[in-house]
Design an enzyme around this catalytic site. Structure first.
Site, mmCIF file in Angstrom:
data_model
loop_
_atom_site.group_PDB
_atom_site.id
_atom_site.type_symbol
_atom_site.label_atom_id
_atom_site.label_comp_id
_atom_site.label_asym_id
_atom_site.label_seq_id
_atom_site.Cartn_x
_atom_site.Cartn_y
_atom_site.Cartn_z
ATOM 1 N N ASP A 88 -2.627 2.802 -6.561
ATOM 2 C CA ASP A 88 -1.342 1.774 -5.547
ATOM 3 C C ASP A 88 -1.231 0.698 -4.364
ATOM 4 O OD1 ASP A 88 -3.658 3.841 -3.713
ATOM 5 O OD2 ASP A 88 -2.362 4.534 -2.586
ATOM 6 N N GLU A 89 -2.689 0.041 -4.142
ATOM 7 C CA GLU A 89 -2.532 -1.146 -2.993
ATOM 8 C C GLU A 89 -2.655 -1.868 -4.047
ATOM 9 O OE1 GLU A 89 -5.418 -2.143 0.265
ATOM 10 O OE2 GLU A 89 -5.745 -0.037 -1.566
ATOM 11 N N ASP A 132 1.107 -1.688 -0.522
ATOM 12 C CA ASP A 132 -0.019 0.367 0.449
ATOM 13 C C ASP A 132 1.197 1.222 -0.300
ATOM 14 O OD1 ASP A 132 -2.173 1.519 0.321
ATOM 15 O OD2 ASP A 132 -3.012 1.679 2.431
#
Length: 350
Positions: free
Chosen positions: A103-104, A8
Protein backbone atom coordinates in the site's frame (compact mmCIF):
# COMPACT_ATOMS: atom_id res chain seq x y z
CA UNK A 1 15.74 18.75 -9.40
CA UNK A 2 13.66 15.64 -8.85
CA UNK A 3 9.92 15.63 -8.26
CA UNK A 4 9.06 12.72 -5.97
CA UNK A 5 5.63 11.63 -4.74
CA UNK A 6 5.21 9.27 -1.81
CA UNK A 7 1.77 7.62 -1.67
CA UNK A 8 0.72 5.86 1.52
CA UNK A 9 -2.73 4.32 1.94
CA UNK A 10 -4.57 5.09 5.17
CA UNK A 11 -4.80 2.05 7.52
CA UNK A 12 -4.91 -0.11 4.39
CA UNK A 13 -5.99 -3.54 5.66
CA UNK A 14 -8.56 -2.06 8.01
CA UNK A 15 -9.79 0.35 5.34
CA UNK A 16 -10.40 -2.51 2.91
CA UNK A 17 -12.38 -4.38 5.57
CA UNK A 18 -14.47 -1.26 6.30
CA UNK A 19 -15.12 -0.84 2.60
CA UNK A 20 -16.33 -4.42 2.39
CA UNK A 21 -18.52 -4.06 5.49
CA UNK A 22 -19.48 -0.43 6.25
CA UNK A 23 -20.89 -1.52 9.63
CA UNK A 24 -17.27 -1.67 10.83
CA UNK A 25 -16.57 2.00 10.10
CA UNK A 26 -17.64 3.34 13.49
CA UNK A 27 -16.12 0.50 15.51
CA UNK A 28 -12.56 0.24 16.83
CA UNK A 29 -11.13 -2.26 14.34
CA UNK A 30 -7.78 -4.03 14.07
CA UNK A 31 -6.28 -6.68 11.82
CA UNK A 32 -3.99 -9.09 13.64
CA UNK A 33 -3.33 -12.37 15.35
CA UNK A 34 -5.32 -13.75 18.25
CA UNK A 35 -4.29 -12.76 21.76
CA UNK A 36 -4.12 -16.36 22.97
CA UNK A 37 -1.61 -17.13 20.22
CA UNK A 38 0.74 -14.24 21.01
CA UNK A 39 -0.69 -12.29 18.09
CA UNK A 40 0.41 -8.83 17.00
CA UNK A 41 -1.64 -5.99 15.49
CA UNK A 42 -0.86 -5.53 11.78
CA UNK A 43 -2.91 -2.36 11.41
CA UNK A 44 -5.92 -0.66 12.95
CA UNK A 45 -8.40 2.04 12.03
CA UNK A 46 -8.37 5.56 13.41
CA UNK A 47 -11.17 4.82 15.88
CA UNK A 48 -8.94 2.20 17.52
CA UNK A 49 -5.96 4.55 17.48
CA UNK A 50 -7.83 6.95 19.74
CA UNK A 51 -7.60 4.25 22.42
CA UNK A 52 -3.84 3.97 21.95
CA UNK A 53 -3.88 0.87 19.74
CA UNK A 54 -0.98 0.82 17.28
CA UNK A 55 0.60 -1.41 14.63
CA UNK A 56 3.12 -3.98 15.94
CA UNK A 57 1.47 -3.90 19.37
CA UNK A 58 0.75 -7.21 21.07
CA UNK A 59 -2.91 -8.08 20.57
CA UNK A 60 -3.32 -8.83 24.27
CA UNK A 61 -2.12 -5.32 25.14
CA UNK A 62 -4.39 -3.77 22.47
CA UNK A 63 -7.39 -5.53 24.00
CA UNK A 64 -6.49 -4.19 27.44
CA UNK A 65 -6.42 -0.66 26.02
CA UNK A 66 -9.64 -1.19 24.07
CA UNK A 67 -11.77 -4.09 25.37
CA UNK A 68 -14.36 -3.52 22.60
CA UNK A 69 -11.74 -3.82 19.86
CA UNK A 70 -13.09 -5.75 16.87
CA UNK A 71 -10.26 -8.07 15.81
CA UNK A 72 -10.17 -9.64 12.35
CA UNK A 73 -7.57 -12.18 11.16
CA UNK A 74 -7.12 -10.49 7.78
CA UNK A 75 -7.61 -11.58 4.18
CA UNK A 76 -4.24 -11.30 2.45
CA UNK A 77 -5.54 -12.50 -0.93
CA UNK A 78 -8.05 -9.62 -0.96
CA UNK A 79 -5.44 -7.06 0.11
CA UNK A 80 -3.08 -8.21 -2.65
CA UNK A 81 -5.87 -7.92 -5.21
CA UNK A 82 -6.60 -4.34 -4.14
CA UNK A 83 -2.87 -3.60 -4.15
CA UNK A 84 -2.60 -4.70 -7.79
CA UNK A 85 -5.40 -2.27 -8.65
CA UNK A 86 -3.62 0.45 -6.69
CA UNK A 87 -0.33 -0.07 -8.49
CA UNK A 88 -2.22 -0.05 -11.78
CA UNK A 89 -3.32 3.49 -10.94
CA UNK A 90 0.28 4.47 -10.15
CA UNK A 91 1.41 3.16 -13.54
CA UNK A 92 -0.86 5.64 -15.35
CA UNK A 93 1.17 8.51 -13.98
CA UNK A 94 4.77 7.24 -13.94
CA UNK A 95 6.92 4.38 -15.17
CA UNK A 96 9.38 5.09 -12.36
CA UNK A 97 7.74 3.42 -9.34
CA UNK A 98 9.43 1.97 -6.26
CA UNK A 99 6.97 -0.18 -4.29
CA UNK A 100 7.67 -0.28 -0.56
CA UNK A 101 4.77 -2.54 0.43
CA UNK A 102 1.30 -3.50 -0.74
CA UNK A 103 0.00 0.00 0.00
CA UNK A 104 2.97 2.34 -0.28
CA UNK A 105 5.25 3.53 -3.08
CA UNK A 106 7.50 6.28 -4.38
CA UNK A 107 6.86 7.75 -7.83
CA UNK A 108 9.38 9.87 -9.72
CA UNK A 109 7.44 12.30 -11.92
CA UNK A 110 10.35 14.63 -12.68
CA UNK A 111 9.96 14.36 -16.44
CA UNK A 112 6.21 13.79 -16.60
CA UNK A 113 4.23 16.01 -18.98
CA UNK A 114 0.98 15.15 -17.17
CA UNK A 115 -0.91 17.88 -15.32
CA UNK A 116 1.34 20.50 -16.85
CA UNK A 117 4.35 18.86 -15.22
CA UNK A 118 3.07 19.66 -11.72
CA UNK A 119 3.88 16.93 -9.18
CA UNK A 120 1.29 18.42 -6.83
CA UNK A 121 -1.48 18.12 -9.43
CA UNK A 122 -0.37 14.57 -10.29
CA UNK A 123 -0.57 13.59 -6.61
CA UNK A 124 -4.05 15.07 -6.41
CA UNK A 125 -5.11 13.14 -9.52
CA UNK A 126 -3.78 9.86 -8.12
CA UNK A 127 -5.66 10.37 -4.86
CA UNK A 128 -8.87 11.16 -6.77
CA UNK A 129 -8.52 7.99 -8.84
CA UNK A 130 -7.96 5.90 -5.72
CA UNK A 131 -11.04 7.38 -4.04
CA UNK A 132 -13.24 7.01 -7.11
CA UNK A 133 -12.17 3.54 -8.23
CA UNK A 134 -11.14 1.79 -5.01
CA UNK A 135 -13.33 3.70 -2.52
CA UNK A 136 -10.29 4.10 -0.28
CA UNK A 137 -8.25 7.08 0.87
CA UNK A 138 -4.54 7.76 0.46
CA UNK A 139 -2.18 10.37 1.81
CA UNK A 140 0.56 11.85 -0.34
CA UNK A 141 3.76 13.78 0.10
CA UNK A 142 5.44 15.78 -2.66
CA UNK A 143 9.07 16.89 -2.36
CA UNK A 144 12.40 17.09 -4.21
CA UNK A 145 13.62 13.76 -2.75
CA UNK A 146 12.45 10.47 -1.23
CA UNK A 147 13.27 11.31 2.37
CA UNK A 148 11.22 14.51 2.41
CA UNK A 149 8.38 13.01 0.35
CA UNK A 150 7.94 10.24 2.92
CA UNK A 151 7.98 12.70 5.80
CA UNK A 152 5.50 14.90 3.93
CA UNK A 153 3.00 12.08 3.42
CA UNK A 154 2.68 11.76 7.22
CA UNK A 155 1.96 15.44 7.77
CA UNK A 156 -1.74 15.51 6.90
CA UNK A 157 -2.85 11.92 7.49
CA UNK A 158 -5.43 10.60 6.94
CA UNK A 159 -6.59 11.52 3.42
CA UNK A 160 -4.22 14.45 3.11
CA UNK A 161 -1.61 16.03 0.87
CA UNK A 162 1.50 17.95 1.90
CA UNK A 163 3.97 19.64 -0.43
CA UNK A 164 7.55 20.70 0.32
CA UNK A 165 8.70 23.01 -2.48
CA UNK A 166 12.42 23.28 -3.27
CA UNK A 167 12.62 26.71 -1.68
CA UNK A 168 11.11 25.37 1.56
CA UNK A 169 13.50 22.45 2.07
CA UNK A 170 16.08 24.11 4.32
CA UNK A 171 13.51 25.67 6.67
CA UNK A 172 11.45 22.49 6.88
CA UNK A 173 14.47 20.27 7.61
CA UNK A 174 15.78 22.68 10.26
CA UNK A 175 12.57 22.33 12.28
CA UNK A 176 12.14 18.59 11.69
CA UNK A 177 12.18 16.46 14.87
CA UNK A 178 15.00 13.95 14.50
CA UNK A 179 12.74 11.16 15.83
CA UNK A 180 10.70 11.47 12.62
CA UNK A 181 13.66 10.64 10.37
CA UNK A 182 13.39 7.09 8.97
CA UNK A 183 16.07 4.95 10.57
CA UNK A 184 16.02 6.83 13.89
CA UNK A 185 14.32 4.52 16.37
CA UNK A 186 13.43 5.15 19.98
CA UNK A 187 16.85 4.21 21.34
CA UNK A 188 18.66 6.38 18.80
CA UNK A 189 16.34 9.29 19.51
CA UNK A 190 17.04 8.97 23.24
CA UNK A 191 20.78 8.93 22.60
CA UNK A 192 20.52 12.02 20.42
CA UNK A 193 18.37 13.80 22.99
CA UNK A 194 20.97 13.05 25.67
CA UNK A 195 23.45 14.93 23.48
CA UNK A 196 21.05 17.87 23.11
CA UNK A 197 19.96 16.98 19.58
CA UNK A 198 16.22 17.23 18.97
CA UNK A 199 15.71 19.10 15.68
CA UNK A 200 17.53 19.37 12.37
CA UNK A 201 18.90 22.78 13.33
CA UNK A 202 20.52 21.23 16.42
CA UNK A 203 22.48 18.87 14.19
CA UNK A 204 23.68 21.70 11.95
CA UNK A 205 25.04 23.51 15.01
CA UNK A 206 27.55 20.69 15.52
CA UNK A 207 30.79 20.39 13.53
CA UNK A 208 30.40 17.57 11.05
CA UNK A 209 33.58 15.88 12.30
CA UNK A 210 32.15 15.74 15.82
CA UNK A 211 28.92 14.16 14.56
CA UNK A 212 30.86 11.48 12.70
CA UNK A 213 33.10 10.81 15.67
CA UNK A 214 30.24 10.44 18.15
CA UNK A 215 27.55 8.82 15.98
CA UNK A 216 29.41 7.20 13.07
CA UNK A 217 27.28 6.41 10.02
CA UNK A 218 24.20 7.75 11.81
CA UNK A 219 26.00 11.07 12.17
CA UNK A 220 26.69 11.18 8.43
CA UNK A 221 23.05 10.46 7.67
CA UNK A 222 21.85 13.08 10.15
CA UNK A 223 24.12 15.72 8.63
CA UNK A 224 22.49 15.14 5.26
CA UNK A 225 18.89 14.85 6.49
CA UNK A 226 19.20 17.98 8.66
CA UNK A 227 19.83 19.86 5.42
CA UNK A 228 16.99 18.06 3.64
CA UNK A 229 19.42 16.16 1.42
CA UNK A 230 18.82 12.70 -0.04
CA UNK A 231 20.29 11.67 -3.40
CA UNK A 232 18.77 8.17 -3.54
CA UNK A 233 16.97 7.54 -6.85
CA UNK A 234 13.58 5.85 -7.14
CA UNK A 235 14.51 2.21 -7.76
CA UNK A 236 12.11 0.40 -10.05
CA UNK A 237 13.89 -2.93 -9.51
CA UNK A 238 14.94 -3.75 -5.97
CA UNK A 239 17.12 -6.79 -5.55
CA UNK A 240 16.24 -9.01 -2.60
CA UNK A 241 19.09 -8.88 -0.10
CA UNK A 242 17.96 -11.52 2.38
CA UNK A 243 15.51 -14.33 3.08
CA UNK A 244 14.21 -15.08 6.54
CA UNK A 245 11.70 -17.06 8.59
CA UNK A 246 10.52 -16.30 12.10
CA UNK A 247 7.92 -17.69 14.47
CA UNK A 248 6.24 -16.36 17.61
CA UNK A 249 5.56 -19.12 20.13
CA UNK A 250 2.40 -19.50 22.26
CA UNK A 251 4.46 -19.53 25.47
CA UNK A 252 7.85 -18.03 26.25
CA UNK A 253 10.81 -20.34 25.69
CA UNK A 254 12.55 -20.36 29.07
CA UNK A 255 15.39 -22.78 28.29
CA UNK A 256 18.10 -22.57 25.65
CA UNK A 257 17.43 -26.20 24.72
CA UNK A 258 13.80 -25.33 23.93
CA UNK A 259 14.94 -22.58 21.55
CA UNK A 260 17.47 -24.89 19.89
CA UNK A 261 14.69 -27.46 19.40
CA UNK A 262 12.82 -24.91 17.27
CA UNK A 263 15.65 -24.62 14.75
CA UNK A 264 15.03 -27.72 12.56
CA UNK A 265 11.51 -26.66 11.56
CA UNK A 266 12.60 -23.06 10.95
CA UNK A 267 15.61 -24.12 8.87
CA UNK A 268 13.51 -26.48 6.78
CA UNK A 269 11.15 -23.64 5.88
CA UNK A 270 14.05 -21.24 5.30
CA UNK A 271 15.82 -23.71 3.01
CA UNK A 272 12.64 -24.07 0.95
CA UNK A 273 12.25 -20.32 0.57
CA UNK A 274 15.93 -19.85 -0.18
CA UNK A 275 15.84 -22.21 -3.15
CA UNK A 276 13.37 -19.87 -4.87
CA UNK A 277 15.95 -17.08 -4.81
CA UNK A 278 19.44 -18.56 -5.09
CA UNK A 279 21.43 -21.73 -4.63
CA UNK A 280 22.15 -22.36 -0.92
CA UNK A 281 25.89 -22.59 -1.57
CA UNK A 282 25.89 -18.94 -2.72
CA UNK A 283 24.60 -17.31 0.46
CA UNK A 284 26.96 -14.85 2.13
CA UNK A 285 25.52 -14.34 5.61
CA UNK A 286 23.56 -16.25 8.26
CA UNK A 287 21.74 -14.76 11.21
CA UNK A 288 19.62 -15.48 14.27
CA UNK A 289 17.02 -13.13 15.74
CA UNK A 290 15.52 -13.47 19.23
CA UNK A 291 12.71 -11.37 20.64
CA UNK A 292 12.53 -11.56 24.40
CA UNK A 293 9.45 -11.57 26.65
CA UNK A 294 9.78 -7.80 27.18
CA UNK A 295 9.76 -7.27 23.37
CA UNK A 296 13.42 -6.28 23.27
CA UNK A 297 15.24 -8.13 20.51
CA UNK A 298 18.74 -9.01 19.42
CA UNK A 299 20.36 -10.27 16.22
CA UNK A 300 23.61 -12.17 15.73
CA UNK A 301 25.02 -12.56 12.21
CA UNK A 302 28.12 -14.05 10.61
CA UNK A 303 29.54 -13.92 7.10
CA UNK A 304 29.72 -17.32 5.40
CA UNK A 305 30.55 -18.89 2.07
CA UNK A 306 27.58 -21.17 1.59
CA UNK A 307 24.91 -22.84 3.71
CA UNK A 308 26.17 -23.91 7.15
CA UNK A 309 23.22 -25.34 9.13
CA UNK A 310 25.27 -26.00 12.27
CA UNK A 311 26.23 -22.33 12.51
CA UNK A 312 22.65 -21.32 13.36
CA UNK A 313 22.83 -23.22 16.65
CA UNK A 314 26.06 -21.45 17.63
CA UNK A 315 24.57 -18.07 16.76
CA UNK A 316 21.45 -18.84 18.78
CA UNK A 317 23.58 -19.73 21.79
CA UNK A 318 25.35 -16.37 21.54
CA UNK A 319 22.05 -14.52 21.20
CA UNK A 320 20.55 -16.45 24.12
CA UNK A 321 23.26 -15.17 26.47
CA UNK A 322 22.16 -11.61 25.75
CA UNK A 323 18.75 -12.38 27.22
CA UNK A 324 20.18 -12.57 30.76
CA UNK A 325 17.52 -15.06 31.80
CA UNK A 326 14.58 -13.50 29.97
CA UNK A 327 12.16 -15.79 28.16
CA UNK A 328 12.07 -15.77 24.36
CA UNK A 329 8.81 -15.21 22.51
CA UNK A 330 10.14 -15.24 18.91
CA UNK A 331 12.95 -17.02 17.06
CA UNK A 332 13.99 -16.01 13.55
CA UNK A 333 16.57 -17.34 11.09
CA UNK A 334 17.83 -15.51 8.01
CA UNK A 335 20.42 -15.63 5.24
CA UNK A 336 21.99 -12.88 3.16
CA UNK A 337 21.93 -13.14 -0.62
CA UNK A 338 24.82 -12.23 -2.92
CA UNK A 339 24.93 -8.84 -4.64
CA UNK A 340 24.52 -10.04 -8.22
CA UNK A 341 25.16 -6.60 -9.70
CA UNK A 342 28.51 -6.34 -7.91
CA UNK A 343 29.39 -9.86 -9.03
CA UNK A 344 28.63 -8.97 -12.64
CA UNK A 345 30.89 -5.92 -12.36
CA UNK A 346 33.71 -8.09 -11.00
CA UNK A 347 33.30 -10.43 -13.96
CA UNK A 348 33.69 -7.62 -16.54
CA UNK A 349 36.92 -7.90 -18.58
CA UNK A 350 39.49 -5.12 -18.29
Amino acid sequence: MRKIIHIDMDCFFAAVEMREDPRLCQLPLAIGGAADRRGVIATCNYVARRFGVRSAMATAHALRLCPDLRLLPGRMALYKQVSRQLHGIFARYSASIEPLSLDEAYLDVSDSPLCGGSATLIAQAIRRDIARELHLTASAGVAPNKFLAKIASEQNKPDGLFVIAPGEVAAFAAQLPLAKIPGIGQKSAERLAAAGLYLGKDVLAWPKAQLLQQFGRTGQMLWQRAQGLDDRPVETERARKSVGVEHTYPADLMEETAALACLPALLQELHGRLQRHCAPERICRQGIKLKFADFQQTTVERSVQGWEPALFARLLQQAWLRGLGRGVRLVGVSVGLPDEQAERQLDLPF
